[in-house]
Design an enzyme around this catalytic site. Structure first.
Site, PDB file in Angstrom:
ATOM      1  N   TYR B 167       8.501  31.736  27.047  1.00 51.21           N
ATOM      2  CA  TYR B 167       8.392  31.173  28.381  1.00 51.21           C
ATOM      3  C   TYR B 167       6.968  30.651  28.664  1.00 51.21           C
ATOM      4  O   TYR B 167       6.783  29.475  28.994  1.00 51.21           O
ATOM      5  CB  TYR B 167       8.780  32.228  29.411  1.00 51.21           C
ATOM      6  CG  TYR B 167       9.699  31.728  30.491  1.00 51.21           C
ATOM      7  CD1 TYR B 167      10.345  32.625  31.351  1.00 51.21           C
ATOM      8  CD2 TYR B 167       9.945  30.384  30.696  1.00 51.21           C
ATOM      9  CE1 TYR B 167      11.186  32.192  32.333  1.00 51.21           C
ATOM     10  CE2 TYR B 167      10.791  29.942  31.674  1.00 51.21           C
ATOM     11  CZ  TYR B 167      11.406  30.858  32.502  1.00 51.21           C
ATOM     12  OH  TYR B 167      12.250  30.433  33.475  1.00 51.21           O
ATOM     13  N   GLU B 174       4.397  22.265  28.504  1.00 49.80           N
ATOM     14  CA  GLU B 174       4.842  21.319  29.527  1.00 49.80           C
ATOM     15  C   GLU B 174       3.678  20.871  30.402  1.00 49.80           C
ATOM     16  O   GLU B 174       3.497  19.674  30.648  1.00 49.80           O
ATOM     17  CB  GLU B 174       5.932  21.967  30.391  1.00 49.80           C
ATOM     18  CG  GLU B 174       7.255  22.191  29.638  1.00 49.80           C
ATOM     19  CD  GLU B 174       8.241  23.039  30.433  1.00 49.80           C
ATOM     20  OE1 GLU B 174       8.205  23.014  31.682  1.00 49.80           O
ATOM     21  OE2 GLU B 174       9.065  23.727  29.805  1.00 49.80           O
TER      22      GLU B 174
END
Lengths: 308, 245
Positions: B167, B174
């Site tokens: 995660y 990102e």
């Protein structure tokens, strides 16, 4: 007088919260809520949900103790609805915001547009017209809240005011920014478009108001009765023949008119979002009407005649 | 054949097979979902293999995006079907939550990586693609096995453990990618609309990307701690056994 006893348990933990003795059999739930409030001052009546079953529906304030399926000792379950705020307060706050915010953009208050435009006015007359229409709309809503609407619920959860105000205030600012912008482009079809838009807007404002008055007259002051609304002598109410919630129909119409008048995408977007929300409400209301009244006119649709 | 008693008999017999479960997806829906999840598992395996092969062939991490660009776009976009699954009710998840997660992936794939060519060679892209690939292979095989009622503990454990590293890894990739895209978006005015125009509307994609990056701050911790709580709930019994001396 044969008194009843009332015990109130927490719906989740089943803890005994309160035991009331010497309760009159013809006491209402509302009165019992007031008594419960005395022993638990933090739970004012508006935030109490009293039910016969921990997972059941809330009893109404008007329900009378002796008419309920309970023995001499009634056992009720309590759920805290959370902090409550009155509908009137919420409406006044959520409508005053757009009224004032739009005017701030209209008068081009500093820090919104480039400094050379501070306190200038638009050269397009449609911008002045739009300001008048927008302001009229929200003044109308405020006055209706104070003098026309009869609310069946006194309160709603406190968090709603933040949600509702973000919606109304946010959209008002977004729309007002573009309409009152120094680089605003007036409608392509000019005067014709604006005139048509104004007619639609005014027609729907009057229509919406007529429906509000008709709904108010269905309900005598202080009562919470529900009746089927029917067309009255006012032609604007004849739409009741085809639609369950014409107030929403007219509201959609008003905003379509305003979109046409301003030719502004944010306004179109606001109209769309409002339409979706009002359709959800209209469908719910239509369903309640059908459930409650077996003789409900079958020709009616929730919000758009024959369509939706 | 079917008993003359009632046409509903066969249905009732079917639901008797799993008496404890709530009314889940029907047999047809389950078959479809198994196929969907198998296909998605396979798809992301293809991407994983593609990455490994390209790395071995080139000998560097640089520019591996191009070797898996097409399957990445295909399978990540295909995940939009999962929103439909929730809307139709064959999957018991929230439409809004699933919609949000899928669309954020699709946004990164198309509106950032695909649209801004200059970031495609960035290492941050490899970072999030790797995180997504491993996560999705585990996730889709988890769903496949669950639907078939044969979930190996290893897969369950992997699903609720790997995220701890994947995660943050994905989020880092990102954010770095969006950050890398900013100067190009500003320079070219990509996806931006300025005033004046006849729609009286404006949109600055550069500002929008910055706001998107900021939104990670409240959103990421919530999602991360939600998974942590789920982990305790699902894998929790392991700790209970270990407490027993």
């Amino acid at each position: 007088i044969r008194h009843s006893y009332v015990e109130i348990l927490d719906a989740k933990t089943k803890d005994k919260l309160c035991f009331l003795d010497k309760v009159e059999p013809n006491a209402t739930i509302g009165e019992i809520k007031s008594m419960f409030h005395k022993s638990h001052p933090q739970w004012y009546p508006a935030r109490q949900s009293i039910r016969l079953d921990p997972k059941g529906k809330s009893l109404k304030d008007e329900d009378v103790l002796q008419n309920l399926p309970v023995g001499t000792t009634a056992t009720f379950y309590f759920r805290d609805l959370g902090a409550q705020i009155s509908w009137v307060t919420v409406f006044l706050t959520e409508y005053t915001g757009p009224l004032l915010i739009y005017l701030m953009f209209y008068f081009r208050v500093p820090f919104i547009y480039a400094p050379k435009y501070d306190f200038t006015t638009s050269k397009h007359w449609v911008v002045h017209l739009a300001c008048m229409c927008h302001s009229f709309h929200y003044v109308k809503r405020l006055l209706e809240t104070l003098f026309v609407h009869r609310f069946s619920h006194g309160t709603m959860p406190l968090r709603n005011i933040f949600k509702n105000c973000s919606y109304y205030w946010g959209f008002a600012a977004w729309m007002a920014y573009y309409i009152n912008h120094p680089l605003y482009t007036p409608p392509i079809y000019g005067e014709q478009q604006i005139r048509l838009a104004l007619i639609i807007f005014l027609f729907c404002q009057i229509g919406n108001f007529s429906i509000h008055i008709a709904l108010r007259n269905l309900r005598p002051p202080g009562s919470k009765t529900r009746k089927i609304p029917y067309p009255t002598k006012n032609p604007f109410t004849w739409i009741f023949l085809l639609v369950s919630c014409p107030n929403y129909t007219y509201e959609l119409g008003s905003w379509l008119g305003f979109t046409l008048m301003t030719q502004c995408v944010p306004v179109a977007f606001f109209t769309l979002v409002g339409f979706i929300q009002m359709t959800v409400w209209a469908k719910g209301k239509h369903r309640s009407y059908l459930k409650e009244f077996r003789d409900y006119p079958p020709l009616r649709s929730p919000i758009l005649p024959f369509i939706l | 054949m079917s008993a003359p008693a009632s046409a509903g008999t066969s249905k009732a017999a079917h639901s008797d097979v799993a008496p404890k479960k709530k009314k889940g997806p029907g047999a047809l829906a389950t078959a479809y979902l198994v196929i969907y999840n198998v296909v998605m598992t396979a798809g992301w395996l293809v991407i994983a293999v593609g990455l490994v092969r390209a790395y071995l062939a080139r000998g560097s991490y640089h520019g591996l995006y191009y070797s898996i660009e097409k399957p990445l776009k295909f399978f990540q976009t295909g995940a939009i079907l999962e929103i439909l699954h929730c809307a139709v009710g064959i999957v018991p998840s929230s439409v809004v939550l699933t919609g949000f997660q899928v669309m954020s992936r699709v946004f990164l794939t198309w509106a950032v990586t695909h649209s801004v060519r200059e970031v495609q060679s960035e290492d941050s892209v490899l970072l999030f693609v790797t995180a997504w690939t491993v996560t999705e292979i585990i996730r889709y095989s988890f769903y496949t096995f669950s639907l078939l009622n044969h979930l190996p503990y290893l897969i369950k454990w992997a699903r609720y453990t790997f995220f701890i590293v994947l995660y943050p890894m994905g989020v880092t990739g990102e954010l770095l990618t969006i950050y890398a895209a900013l100067p190009y978006v500003q320079k070219t005015g990509l996806y931006s609309v300025t005033l004046p125009n006849k729609y009286n509307f404006s949109f600055d994609y550069h500002t929008f990307l910055i706001l998107t990056m900021i939104s990670y701050i409240p959103l990421f911790p919530q999602l991360y701690f939600h998974m942590m709580r789920q982990r305790k709930k699902v894998l929790g019994h392991v700790e209970d056994y270990s407490k027993v001396e």
